[in-house]
Design a protein around this motif. Structure first.
Motif, PDB file in Angstrom:
ATOM      1  N   GLY A 193     -15.030 -12.437  31.115  1.00  0.00           N
ATOM      2  CA  GLY A 193     -14.703 -13.200  32.301  1.00  0.00           C
ATOM      3  C   GLY A 193     -13.233 -13.097  32.676  1.00  0.00           C
ATOM      4  N   VAL A 194     -12.363 -13.204  31.677  1.00  0.00           N
ATOM      5  CA  VAL A 194     -10.924 -13.096  31.933  1.00  0.00           C
ATOM      6  C   VAL A 194     -10.582 -11.702  32.435  1.00  0.00           C
ATOM      7  CG1 VAL A 194      -8.638 -13.120  30.867  1.00  0.00           C
ATOM      8  CG2 VAL A 194     -10.316 -14.879  30.276  1.00  0.00           C
ATOM      9  N   ASP A 209     -11.054 -23.313  30.971  1.00  0.00           N
ATOM     10  CA  ASP A 209     -11.848 -23.533  32.176  1.00  0.00           C
ATOM     11  C   ASP A 209     -11.000 -23.633  33.445  1.00  0.00           C
ATOM     12  OD1 ASP A 209     -10.650 -25.931  31.697  1.00  0.00           O
ATOM     13  OD2 ASP A 209     -12.495 -27.134  31.658  1.00  0.00           O
ATOM     14  N   GLU A 210      -9.733 -23.185  33.373  1.00  0.00           N
ATOM     15  CA  GLU A 210      -8.919 -23.138  34.583  1.00  0.00           C
ATOM     16  C   GLU A 210      -9.516 -22.111  35.550  1.00  0.00           C
ATOM     17  OE1 GLU A 210      -6.635 -25.063  35.439  1.00  0.00           O
ATOM     18  OE2 GLU A 210      -5.367 -25.700  33.767  1.00  0.00           O
ATOM     19  N   GLY A 211      -9.214 -22.259  36.835  1.00  0.00           N
ATOM     20  CA  GLY A 211      -9.733 -21.354  37.848  1.00  0.00           C
ATOM     21  C   GLY A 211      -9.056 -19.992  37.816  1.00  0.00           C
ATOM     22  N   PRO A 212      -9.627 -19.020  38.509  1.00  0.00           N
ATOM     23  CA  PRO A 212      -9.072 -17.661  38.537  1.00  0.00           C
ATOM     24  C   PRO A 212      -7.620 -17.602  38.991  1.00  0.00           C
ATOM     25  CG  PRO A 212     -11.289 -17.681  39.448  1.00  0.00           C
ATOM     26  CD  PRO A 212     -10.898 -19.110  39.243  1.00  0.00           C
ATOM     27  N   GLN A 213      -7.277 -18.340  40.045  1.00  0.00           N
ATOM     28  CA  GLN A 213      -5.913 -18.273  40.547  1.00  0.00           C
ATOM     29  C   GLN A 213      -4.919 -18.847  39.544  1.00  0.00           C
ATOM     30  OE1 GLN A 213      -5.030 -16.553  43.344  1.00  0.00           O
ATOM     31  NE2 GLN A 213      -3.055 -16.816  42.328  1.00  0.00           N
ATOM     32  N   LEU A 240      -5.266 -18.730  36.308  1.00  0.00           N
ATOM     33  CA  LEU A 240      -5.124 -17.721  35.260  1.00  0.00           C
ATOM     34  C   LEU A 240      -4.156 -16.622  35.693  1.00  0.00           C
ATOM     35  CD1 LEU A 240      -5.943 -16.331  32.612  1.00  0.00           C
ATOM     36  CD2 LEU A 240      -7.901 -15.361  33.831  1.00  0.00           C
ATOM     37  N   ILE A 241      -4.342 -16.133  36.908  1.00  0.00           N
ATOM     38  CA  ILE A 241      -3.472 -15.074  37.425  1.00  0.00           C
ATOM     39  C   ILE A 241      -2.029 -15.557  37.517  1.00  0.00           C
ATOM     40  CG2 ILE A 241      -2.972 -13.655  39.460  1.00  0.00           C
ATOM     41  CD1 ILE A 241      -6.051 -13.654  39.967  1.00  0.00           C
ATOM     42  N   SER A 242      -1.849 -16.763  38.022  1.00  0.00           N
ATOM     43  CA  SER A 242      -0.501 -17.328  38.148  1.00  0.00           C
ATOM     44  C   SER A 242       0.148 -17.498  36.784  1.00  0.00           C
ATOM     45  CB  SER A 242      -0.559 -18.679  38.873  1.00  0.00           C
ATOM     46  OG  SER A 242      -1.017 -18.529  40.193  1.00  0.00           O
ATOM     47  N   ALA A 243      -0.651 -17.881  35.788  1.00  0.00           N
ATOM     48  CA  ALA A 243      -0.125 -18.066  34.433  1.00  0.00           C
ATOM     49  C   ALA A 243       0.377 -16.754  33.854  1.00  0.00           C
ATOM     50  CB  ALA A 243      -1.206 -18.665  33.537  1.00  0.00           C
ATOM     51  N   VAL A 244      -0.378 -15.679  34.057  1.00  0.00           N
ATOM     52  CA  VAL A 244       0.039 -14.364  33.552  1.00  0.00           C
ATOM     53  C   VAL A 244       1.344 -13.943  34.217  1.00  0.00           C
ATOM     54  CG1 VAL A 244      -0.544 -11.908  33.540  1.00  0.00           C
ATOM     55  CG2 VAL A 244      -2.272 -13.608  32.908  1.00  0.00           C
ATOM     56  N   ARG A 245       1.423 -14.124  35.524  1.00  0.00           N
ATOM     57  CA  ARG A 245       2.640 -13.738  36.243  1.00  0.00           C
ATOM     58  C   ARG A 245       3.829 -14.593  35.835  1.00  0.00           C
ATOM     59  NH1 ARG A 245      -0.587 -12.819  41.927  1.00  0.00           N
ATOM     60  NH2 ARG A 245      -1.127 -10.615  41.549  1.00  0.00           N
ATOM     61  N   ALA A 246       3.593 -15.878  35.627  1.00  0.00           N
ATOM     62  CA  ALA A 246       4.678 -16.768  35.217  1.00  0.00           C
ATOM     63  C   ALA A 246       5.191 -16.383  33.833  1.00  0.00           C
ATOM     64  CB  ALA A 246       4.198 -18.216  35.220  1.00  0.00           C
ATOM     65  N   SER A 290      -0.598 -25.854  31.204  1.00  0.00           N
ATOM     66  CA  SER A 290      -1.783 -26.254  31.940  1.00  0.00           C
ATOM     67  C   SER A 290      -1.708 -27.747  32.264  1.00  0.00           C
ATOM     68  CB  SER A 290      -3.036 -25.968  31.111  1.00  0.00           C
ATOM     69  OG  SER A 290      -4.193 -26.254  31.853  1.00  0.00           O
ATOM     70  N   PRO A 291      -1.786 -28.119  33.543  1.00  0.00           N
ATOM     71  CA  PRO A 291      -1.650 -29.531  33.928  1.00  0.00           C
ATOM     72  C   PRO A 291      -2.650 -30.452  33.236  1.00  0.00           C
ATOM     73  CG  PRO A 291      -1.562 -28.119  35.862  1.00  0.00           C
ATOM     74  CD  PRO A 291      -1.983 -27.244  34.709  1.00  0.00           C
ATOM     75  N   GLY A 292      -3.827 -29.936  32.894  1.00  0.00           N
ATOM     76  CA  GLY A 292      -4.862 -30.778  32.319  1.00  0.00           C
ATOM     77  C   GLY A 292      -4.496 -31.410  30.989  1.00  0.00           C
ATOM     78  N   VAL A 293      -3.590 -30.805  30.245  1.00  0.00           N
ATOM     79  CA  VAL A 293      -3.238 -31.357  28.932  1.00  0.00           C
ATOM     80  C   VAL A 293      -1.729 -31.464  28.721  1.00  0.00           C
ATOM     81  CG1 VAL A 293      -5.323 -30.706  27.679  1.00  0.00           C
ATOM     82  CG2 VAL A 293      -3.528 -29.027  27.995  1.00  0.00           C
ATOM     83  N   THR A 294      -0.933 -31.126  29.711  1.00  0.00           N
ATOM     84  CA  THR A 294       0.512 -31.130  29.539  1.00  0.00           C
ATOM     85  C   THR A 294       1.034 -32.499  29.130  1.00  0.00           C
ATOM     86  OG1 THR A 294       0.878 -29.322  31.101  1.00  0.00           O
ATOM     87  CG2 THR A 294       2.732 -30.790  30.682  1.00  0.00           C
TER      88      THR A 294
END
Length: 225
Positions: free
Chosen positions: A22-23, A111-115, A117-123, A132-136
């Protein structure tokens, strides 16, 4: 800390084939990102990283043979070392805290969305922290509540801050707010290259292994709230 000249090279490490699939599908369609290797455990991740030289390693925390936590140190010991982003599930705060203390660049919920995930790789490739905002909130609270690790030759937090210039303190405060290099540059009216130079100096002077650890130091010393 330099950004890749060509496509961002990514290594995926997860023992679940469907997660890797999936990733990979998501990143395959992202401009400027290339998945160069996949691993089913931490040991294989380190071996493949030594061969393929990824810019970013997305590493599951829980894997057989060698889990993601045990893989962080050998991944960061490579030359060049990838930015390590941990893949986790909600409620795994304790292991996320351990990963950040080991020098991981951040963490991302599976379970983060595709965008996201992509933003995380670029960052991560740009040298920014990935949180990840869900657990920060829970993770930051847990880390702030824990005893301050020695670091920087055992120096106390205030002593480590005293080593910084005024501008470096401004940048550290912005790191504590979770700002990216571009956001810090805009706020302080300086170039992104200058921000990167300041961040490197901050990590070196404070003995912080990552931007995340530096951000926590900013919170501990009152530079950020």
């Amino acid at each position: 800390m330099t950004e890749p000249d060509g496509p961002i090279r990514v290594l995926l490490a997860d023992d679940e084939t469907m997660i890797r699939h999936g990733v990979r599908l998501i990143l395959r369609h992202a401009e400027g990102i290339e998945v160069v290797a996949e691993a089913a455990d931490g040991r294989q991740a380190v071996e493949l990283a030594a061969v393929h030289h990824p810019d970013v390693a997305l590493v599951d925390i829980r894997m057989p043979v060698c889990d993601g936590l045990a893989a962080i140190a050998p991944l960061l010991a490579l030359d060049p070392a990838p930015r390590v982003v941990m893949l986790t599930t909600f409620g795994d705060d304790e292991n996320v805290v351990r990963a950040l203390r080991e020098g991981a660049a951040g963490f991302l919920l599976k379970d983060e969305g595709p965008q996201e995930l992509i933003s995380a790789v670029r960052a991560a490739a740009a040298g920014d922290a990935v949180l990840s905002p869900g657990v920060t909130g829970a993770v930051i609270s847990r880390m702030l509540g824990a005893r301050e690790p020695a670091g920087a030759g055992g120096a106390a937090a205030d002593e480590r801050i005293a080593r910084l210039t005024g501008r470096e303190r401004d940048v550290l405060a912005a790191l504590g707010e979770g700002l990216s290099n571009q956001e810090i540059a805009a706020r302080l009216g300086i170039g992104t290259g200058t921000v990167k130079t300041h961040v490197g100096a901050i990590l070196d002077k404070t003995g912080s292994a990552s931007r995340v650890q530096a951000a926590l130091l900013a919170h501990r010393t009152g530079l950020a709230s």
